[in-house]
Structure formats: structure tokens, C-alpha cells
Design a protein around this motif. Structure first.
Motif, PDB file in Angstrom:
ATOM      1  N   ALA A 134      19.238 -11.320  -7.331  1.00 38.59           N
ATOM      2  CA  ALA A 134      18.898 -11.590  -8.721  1.00 38.59           C
ATOM      3  C   ALA A 134      19.827 -12.690  -9.224  1.00 38.59           C
ATOM      4  CB  ALA A 134      19.053 -10.332  -9.578  1.00 38.59           C
ATOM      5  N   PRO A 135      19.334 -13.573 -10.087  1.00 38.39           N
ATOM      6  CA  PRO A 135      20.176 -14.677 -10.563  1.00 38.39           C
ATOM      7  C   PRO A 135      21.367 -14.219 -11.386  1.00 38.39           C
ATOM      8  CG  PRO A 135      18.119 -14.568 -11.807  1.00 38.39           C
ATOM      9  CD  PRO A 135      17.975 -13.614 -10.661  1.00 38.39           C
ATOM     10  N   GLN A 136      21.318 -12.961 -11.873  1.00 41.43           N
ATOM     11  CA  GLN A 136      22.436 -12.448 -12.669  1.00 41.43           C
ATOM     12  C   GLN A 136      23.630 -12.052 -11.809  1.00 41.43           C
ATOM     13  OE1 GLN A 136      19.258 -11.474 -12.827  1.00 41.43           O
ATOM     14  NE2 GLN A 136      18.578 -11.037 -14.910  1.00 41.43           N
ATOM     15  N   PHE A 137      23.425 -11.915 -10.490  1.00 40.21           N
ATOM     16  CA  PHE A 137      24.493 -11.424  -9.616  1.00 40.21           C
ATOM     17  C   PHE A 137      24.667 -12.379  -8.439  1.00 40.21           C
ATOM     18  CE2 PHE A 137      22.598  -7.763 -11.735  1.00 40.21           C
ATOM     19  CZ  PHE A 137      23.709  -7.138 -12.258  1.00 40.21           C
ATOM     20  N   VAL A 138      25.727 -13.150  -8.478  1.00 38.74           N
ATOM     21  CA  VAL A 138      26.028 -14.087  -7.405  1.00 38.74           C
ATOM     22  C   VAL A 138      27.406 -13.743  -6.855  1.00 38.74           C
ATOM     23  CG1 VAL A 138      26.394 -16.498  -6.783  1.00 38.74           C
ATOM     24  CG2 VAL A 138      24.631 -15.894  -8.462  1.00 38.74           C
ATOM     25  N   PHE A 139      27.495 -13.604  -5.530  1.00 44.50           N
ATOM     26  CA  PHE A 139      28.734 -13.178  -4.882  1.00 44.50           C
ATOM     27  C   PHE A 139      29.397 -14.350  -4.163  1.00 44.50           C
ATOM     28  CE2 PHE A 139      26.309  -9.390  -5.561  1.00 44.50           C
ATOM     29  CZ  PHE A 139      27.243  -8.403  -5.795  1.00 44.50           C
ATOM     30  N   LYS A 140      30.722 -14.286  -4.067  1.00 46.10           N
ATOM     31  CA  LYS A 140      31.468 -15.337  -3.382  1.00 46.10           C
ATOM     32  C   LYS A 140      31.033 -15.474  -1.932  1.00 46.10           C
ATOM     33  CE  LYS A 140      35.570 -14.836  -6.313  1.00 46.10           C
ATOM     34  NZ  LYS A 140      37.005 -14.453  -6.366  1.00 46.10           N
ATOM     35  N   LEU A 141      30.813 -14.343  -1.269  1.00 46.40           N
ATOM     36  CA  LEU A 141      30.373 -14.395   0.121  1.00 46.40           C
ATOM     37  C   LEU A 141      28.956 -14.958   0.203  1.00 46.40           C
ATOM     38  CD1 LEU A 141      30.938 -13.913   3.065  1.00 46.40           C
ATOM     39  CD2 LEU A 141      30.306 -11.503   2.773  1.00 46.40           C
ATOM     40  N   GLY A 142      28.136 -14.668  -0.803  1.00 49.36           N
ATOM     41  CA  GLY A 142      26.794 -15.241  -0.853  1.00 49.36           C
ATOM     42  C   GLY A 142      26.845 -16.748  -0.987  1.00 49.36           C
ATOM     43  N   ASP A 143      27.775 -17.256  -1.791  1.00 56.44           N
ATOM     44  CA  ASP A 143      27.954 -18.703  -1.907  1.00 56.44           C
ATOM     45  C   ASP A 143      28.366 -19.310  -0.570  1.00 56.44           C
ATOM     46  OD1 ASP A 143      27.259 -18.974  -4.576  1.00 56.44           O
ATOM     47  OD2 ASP A 143      29.312 -18.684  -5.305  1.00 56.44           O
ATOM     48  N   LYS A 144      29.206 -18.577   0.182  1.00 55.86           N
ATOM     49  CA  LYS A 144      29.630 -19.048   1.503  1.00 55.86           C
ATOM     50  C   LYS A 144      28.440 -19.104   2.458  1.00 55.86           C
ATOM     51  CE  LYS A 144      32.126 -19.692   5.275  1.00 55.86           C
ATOM     52  NZ  LYS A 144      32.540 -21.068   5.674  1.00 55.86           N
ATOM     53  N   VAL A 145      27.613 -18.055   2.451  1.00 53.01           N
ATOM     54  CA  VAL A 145      26.411 -18.017   3.284  1.00 53.01           C
ATOM     55  C   VAL A 145      25.523 -19.214   2.966  1.00 53.01           C
ATOM     56  CG1 VAL A 145      24.256 -16.763   3.697  1.00 53.01           C
ATOM     57  CG2 VAL A 145      26.424 -15.519   3.634  1.00 53.01           C
ATOM     58  N   ASP A 146      25.315 -19.471   1.675  1.00 57.80           N
ATOM     59  CA  ASP A 146      24.453 -20.568   1.261  1.00 57.80           C
ATOM     60  C   ASP A 146      25.033 -21.921   1.649  1.00 57.80           C
ATOM     61  OD1 ASP A 146      22.816 -18.663   0.234  1.00 57.80           O
ATOM     62  OD2 ASP A 146      23.258 -19.080  -1.873  1.00 57.80           O
ATOM     63  N   GLU A 147      26.320 -22.088   1.438  1.00 53.21           N
ATOM     64  CA  GLU A 147      26.956 -23.366   1.769  1.00 53.21           C
ATOM     65  C   GLU A 147      26.828 -23.664   3.255  1.00 53.21           C
ATOM     66  OE1 GLU A 147      28.725 -26.948   1.800  1.00 53.21           O
ATOM     67  OE2 GLU A 147      28.008 -25.823   0.053  1.00 53.21           O
ATOM     68  N   ASP A 148      26.966 -22.637   4.082  1.00 51.49           N
ATOM     69  CA  ASP A 148      26.879 -22.836   5.535  1.00 51.49           C
ATOM     70  C   ASP A 148      25.473 -23.248   5.967  1.00 51.49           C
ATOM     71  OD1 ASP A 148      29.531 -22.199   5.726  1.00 51.49           O
ATOM     72  OD2 ASP A 148      29.228 -20.178   6.513  1.00 51.49           O
ATOM     73  N   PHE A 149      24.452 -22.559   5.468  1.00 47.15           N
ATOM     74  CA  PHE A 149      23.107 -22.926   5.920  1.00 47.15           C
ATOM     75  C   PHE A 149      22.649 -24.242   5.292  1.00 47.15           C
ATOM     76  CE2 PHE A 149      20.911 -20.860   2.219  1.00 47.15           C
ATOM     77  CZ  PHE A 149      19.878 -21.768   2.014  1.00 47.15           C
ATOM     78  N   LEU A 150      23.104 -24.531   4.072  1.00 50.45           N
ATOM     79  CA  LEU A 150      22.747 -25.795   3.445  1.00 50.45           C
ATOM     80  C   LEU A 150      23.410 -26.976   4.156  1.00 50.45           C
ATOM     81  CD1 LEU A 150      22.871 -24.762  -0.323  1.00 50.45           C
ATOM     82  CD2 LEU A 150      20.842 -25.363   1.009  1.00 50.45           C
ATOM     83  N   SER A 151      24.628 -26.783   4.627  1.00 48.79           N
ATOM     84  CA  SER A 151      25.299 -27.829   5.413  1.00 48.79           C
ATOM     85  C   SER A 151      24.532 -28.089   6.698  1.00 48.79           C
ATOM     86  CB  SER A 151      26.737 -27.420   5.733  1.00 48.79           C
ATOM     87  OG  SER A 151      27.518 -27.357   4.570  1.00 48.79           O
ATOM     88  N   PHE A 152      24.058 -27.002   7.308  1.00 49.16           N
ATOM     89  CA  PHE A 152      23.268 -27.138   8.532  1.00 49.16           C
ATOM     90  C   PHE A 152      21.994 -27.943   8.258  1.00 49.16           C
ATOM     91  CE2 PHE A 152      19.817 -25.735  11.263  1.00 49.16           C
ATOM     92  CZ  PHE A 152      20.355 -25.896  12.531  1.00 49.16           C
ATOM     93  N   VAL A 153      21.299 -27.590   7.177  1.00 46.73           N
ATOM     94  CA  VAL A 153      20.053 -28.292   6.826  1.00 46.73           C
ATOM     95  C   VAL A 153      20.340 -29.758   6.542  1.00 46.73           C
ATOM     96  CG1 VAL A 153      18.176 -28.458   5.153  1.00 46.73           C
ATOM     97  CG2 VAL A 153      18.949 -26.210   5.937  1.00 46.73           C
ATOM     98  N   GLU A 154      21.383 -30.026   5.785  1.00 51.70           N
ATOM     99  CA  GLU A 154      21.743 -31.404   5.433  1.00 51.70           C
ATOM    100  C   GLU A 154      22.018 -32.240   6.677  1.00 51.70           C
ATOM    101  OE1 GLU A 154      24.416 -33.310   1.908  1.00 51.70           O
ATOM    102  OE2 GLU A 154      25.422 -31.893   3.241  1.00 51.70           O
ATOM    103  N   GLN A 155      22.697 -31.651   7.660  1.00 47.59           N
ATOM    104  CA  GLN A 155      23.084 -32.382   8.865  1.00 47.59           C
ATOM    105  C   GLN A 155      21.934 -32.551   9.867  1.00 47.59           C
ATOM    106  OE1 GLN A 155      26.461 -30.250  10.441  1.00 47.59           O
ATOM    107  NE2 GLN A 155      27.570 -30.392   8.489  1.00 47.59           N
ATOM    108  N   ASN A 156      20.954 -31.654   9.803  1.00 49.75           N
ATOM    109  CA  ASN A 156      19.916 -31.657  10.851  1.00 49.75           C
ATOM    110  C   ASN A 156      18.519 -32.026  10.364  1.00 49.75           C
ATOM    111  OD1 ASN A 156      21.203 -30.365  13.475  1.00 49.75           O
ATOM    112  ND2 ASN A 156      22.034 -29.253  11.710  1.00 49.75           N
ATOM    113  N   LEU A 157      18.353 -32.153   9.046  1.00 47.60           N
ATOM    114  CA  LEU A 157      17.027 -32.475   8.533  1.00 47.60           C
ATOM    115  C   LEU A 157      16.906 -33.973   8.204  1.00 47.60           C
ATOM    116  CD1 LEU A 157      14.306 -31.170   7.776  1.00 47.60           C
ATOM    117  CD2 LEU A 157      15.199 -30.843   5.457  1.00 47.60           C
TER     118      LEU A 157
END
Length: 417
Positions: free
Chosen positions: A394-417
Motif C-alpha cells: 500500500a502506498p501508505q506503508f513504505v519500508f527501508k528494506l522495500g526501498d532497497k529491493v526496488d533500488e536493486d531491481f531498478l538498477s538492474f533494469v537501467e543497466q540491461n534495458l
């Protein structure tokens, strides 16, 4: 006055109960936020249960639809612009299906990459709007045009409805990508949980359709891949840690999602069959396709920790053979159980994320292994301290570890797409 005080006591006791779930020690830093999320999560389930009392028909379906209505009321219109500053949002109908398109703030004379996104929720909960924050985050971070497919939920849209609906929209977009300023050869597909399941199915269908370009990447965040075995080590760990029918994506919830997806209903006897691994015949469990895709022996020894793992669910003679004969054509279909696809060769490069406190951990691992064995390039990201939903609930609940998960997969997408 006395009755009012009793009511207040009951309400506060209820919320005290909901605010006091088990919290893994690794979440100590954000313990209160996690408890608030679970109260939020359980409140909608309670709303669904209460609304089902005044409804007719299948109780499970009514509980799920009532829960989802309450959930979407609080998530679909919550402000999310901060997840992707400057991202522009539009809505369209692609080949009969509503989609939300997120346009990145940076313009370019060259074609941009694209990302087709499917939201999670067991095919029953949430909408594309509920995941607007993720769509905006991807568009902003990767500078890509994101198409979020708002497929219809179960029980009204049962198998193969979601897959057919999703593919109709996906195929249309791939054929018209350049009209949206998107390079058709630089498109990723991805999603979490049930959205991961649909993303997997789309990679299969797109690959087999030679009239459209193949996806370049598939991003699978704790994907849901099967309904055969709800007794994997990860399910046993989840039940020991959180208790029966507690935590996010517990066994009963998965059984409900499976039944609603397969049959459009959730009869108690069917739910019990699914939870007890009695939907299939013992003979099918011994078949080559089952042993090569879903056997516990394929998992690392560390995943079969004796502190919680008691072995596979024992084979019994209680399997309803008539039920299996009627449902085999659904459950054995690779569009329903993606690991049963016979040939994974040529599928797009994959990023597969799993979580240590997730009942779906093991099937995510097994699917990544299956892709690797077929020669597909796979990046496997496991977060031992994570749980199902850490990426987004839910947009009301964002976790630090969730931000880490997102940053990792977004970096992967940025580098490979």
C-alpha cells in the motif's frame, strides 16, 4: 453509558490484537510500521468477512470481493507523485483492457525503453491504481514508458481469463510500441507475486508468437508460480514463524487465490484439498514433469532446515481422483502452472527476487533454477530478512528494506534495458 464503554473496550481490544502480530527480529527497526500495516491488512479482511454475511453465494468469493473493495477505497486515490516527480499519467484502453501509462519527465528524440507492469494481489486484490507508486517509480528511475495493465480480478475473471486479457493488451502494445515513443526491442515485463505469475506467462506467450518482438527482460518479484504444493519448506517456515493463517500470504490465502483463479469460487472442501496437497493424484506427483520442477529435493539443503522442515506432505489415498480428472486440464496447463512449460530456451533475461520470510520463497527459487538450466541468463536476488509484501502493499506503508529491493531491481533494469 455501560454499553458504550463495553463497545469501546471491544474495539480497542480488537485493534490491540491486530497491532500485535509476530514481528521477525530483523524488522525490529520498523516494528511499529509493520504492525500498523498488518492492522491495515487485517482490517480489510475483517471488512470482507462482515460484508459476506449480507451477501449471497460463495462465501470465499464474497469475502475477497468485500476485502478488495475496502482496500481499493484506501489505496487507489492516495497521493503517489512523490514516488516519481514529474511523471505524467494517462489512461487508455488497449484491445479491450484498461491500462495506466506513466510517461517519464525527461523527453528524448530517440525511442525510449518500455516496461509492462502487472500488479500483485493473488489475482483477486488491488488494481493498477493501487500500484501507481511503483509505476511512477519505474518511469522516473529508468526513464521508461511504463504500461500498467489493469486486468480484471477473480472470481469474475477466472482462468484463463487473466492471461488472455493480459496477452491481448500486451500484444497490441508490442505491435504499436513506436507510436508511444517506445523501442519495441527494449521492453521489459515484470510484477510482484501474482503480477510475477502473469509476467512469466506473458514471456511464454510473447516468445511463442513470432509476429511480435520478444521481451528483453523479465522482472519477477517473489513470483507465485504454482498451486500444487502448499507444503514447501518455505510454507512450513512461514507457518512456524507467523502461526497458522497469519502473516502475509499464508496457506489459506494462497488456497483461496488458487481456487478462485481455477474455478471462480472457493468452496471449503476444495480449499482443504489445496492446503493439504490433495488436489492431484499420487501418480502425477511421481511423474517426470512434477519431479523435475516441484520436487523438494531440488531445493538447497539450507532451505530444508530441520528446525521447521518436516518433509513433504505425506502421500495419502484420500486424493479425490474424480476431482483431479476434472481439474487436471486446468492445473497442468503451463498458463496456470508456468513451471510445466516444456522448453524455457530463448526466454528473456530474468531478474528473480525472493524473500526469506515468504511462503513463496521456494517456488521462486525453483523457477529461477529452471530458467538457468535452460540457458537463460538469470540474476537471483534473495533477501533473507525480507517478507512477502516488503516491495509494495500500500502506498501508505513504505519500508527501508522495500526501498532497497526496488533500488536493486531498478538498477538492474537501467543497466540491461
Amino acid at each position: 453509558m455501560g454499553k458504550f464503554l463495553i463497545l469501546i473496550f471491544l474495539v480497542t481490544s480488537l485493534f490491540a490484537y491486530m497491532l500485535n502480530p509476530f514481528v521477525p527480529s530483523e524488522l525490529e527497526e520498523e516494528r511499529f510500521k509493520y504492525r500498523c500495516l498488518m492492522a491495515f491488512y487485517n482490517s480489510f479482511r475483517l471488512w470482507g468477512v462482515l460484508s459476506s454475511v449480507f451477501s449471497f453465494g460463495d462465501r470465499t468469493s464474497n469475502v475477497v470481493m468485500g476485502s478488495n473493495s475496502a482496500l481499493c477505497l484506501f489505496t487507489d486515490h492516495y497521493p503517489t507523485d512523490h514516488f516519481g516527480p514529474g511523471v505524467i499519467t494517462t489512461e487508455e484502453i488497449l484491445n479491450g483492457t484498461r491500462v495506466i501509462i506513466y510517461w517519464p519527465p525527461m523527453t528524448s528524440d530517440q525511442l525510449l525503453p518500455g516496461f509492462i507492469h502487472f500488479h500483485g494481489g493473488g489475482l483477486s486484490y488491488s488494481t493498477a491504481r493501487s500500484f501507481a507508486g511503483i509505476g511512477k517509480k519505474i518511469a522516473y528511475r529508468v526513464n521508461a514508458v511504463v504500461v500498467s495493465v489493469d486486468y480484471d480480478n477473480t472470481p469474475k475473471n477466472k482462468f484463463p481469463g487473466p492471461a488472455n486479457q493480459a496477452f491481448a493488451a500486451v500484444r497490441w502494445f508490442l505491435l504499436h510500441a513506436e507510436e508511444y515513443g517506445v523501442d519495441p526491442n527494449r521492453i521489459a515485463v515484470g510484477g510482484d507475486s501474482a503480477g510475477g505469475y502473469l509476467s512469466i506467462v506473458m514471456t511464454h506467450l510473447v516468445h511463442d508468437d513470432k509476429s511480435i518482438p520478444n521481451f528483453k527482460l523479465q522482472i519477477l518479484i517473489y513470483p507465485w508460480t504454482q498451486c500444487f504444493d502448499l507444503h514447501f519448506p518455505s510454507y512450513q517456515k512461514h507457518e512456524k514463524v507467523f502461526g497458522p493463517n497469519d502473516g502475509v500470504v499464508h496457506k489459506l490465502e494462497v488456497a483461496e487465490s488458487c481456487s478462485l483463479h481455477a474455478f471462480g469460487s472457493g468452496k471449503p472442501d476444495v480449499l482443504q484439498k489445496i492446503m493439504q496437497n490433495r488436489i492431484i493424484s499420487p501418480a502425477f506427483k511421481k511423474s517426470e514433469i512434477y519431479r523435475k520442477t516441484l520436487s523438494h529435493d531440488l531445493l538447497p539443503a539450507s532451505y530444508r532446515d530441520s528446525s521447521y522442515y518436516k518433509g513433504p506432505f505425506p502421500d495419502t489415498d484420500e486424493t479425490d481422483e474424480d476431482f483431479w480428472k476434472e481439474s487436471e486440464k486446468i492445473f497442468a496447463d503451463p498458463r496456470f502452472t508456468p513451471p510445466f512449460r516444456k522448453n524455457m530456451t530463448g526466454l528473456p533475461t530474468a531478474y528473480v527476487m525472493t524473500a526469506g520470510y515468504d511462503s513463496l520463497r521456494d517456488e521462486g527459487y525453483l523457477y529461477a533454477k529452471q530458467l538457468k538450466d535452460a540457458g537463460v541468463k538469470v540474476t537471483f536476488a534473495h533477501y533473507e530478512k525480507a517478507w512477502h509484501g516488503v516491495h509494495w502493499m500500500a502506498p501508505q506503508f513504505v519500508f527501508k528494506l522495500g526501498d532497497k529491493v526496488d533500488e536493486d531491481f531498478l538498477s538492474f533494469v537501467e543497466q540491461n534495458l
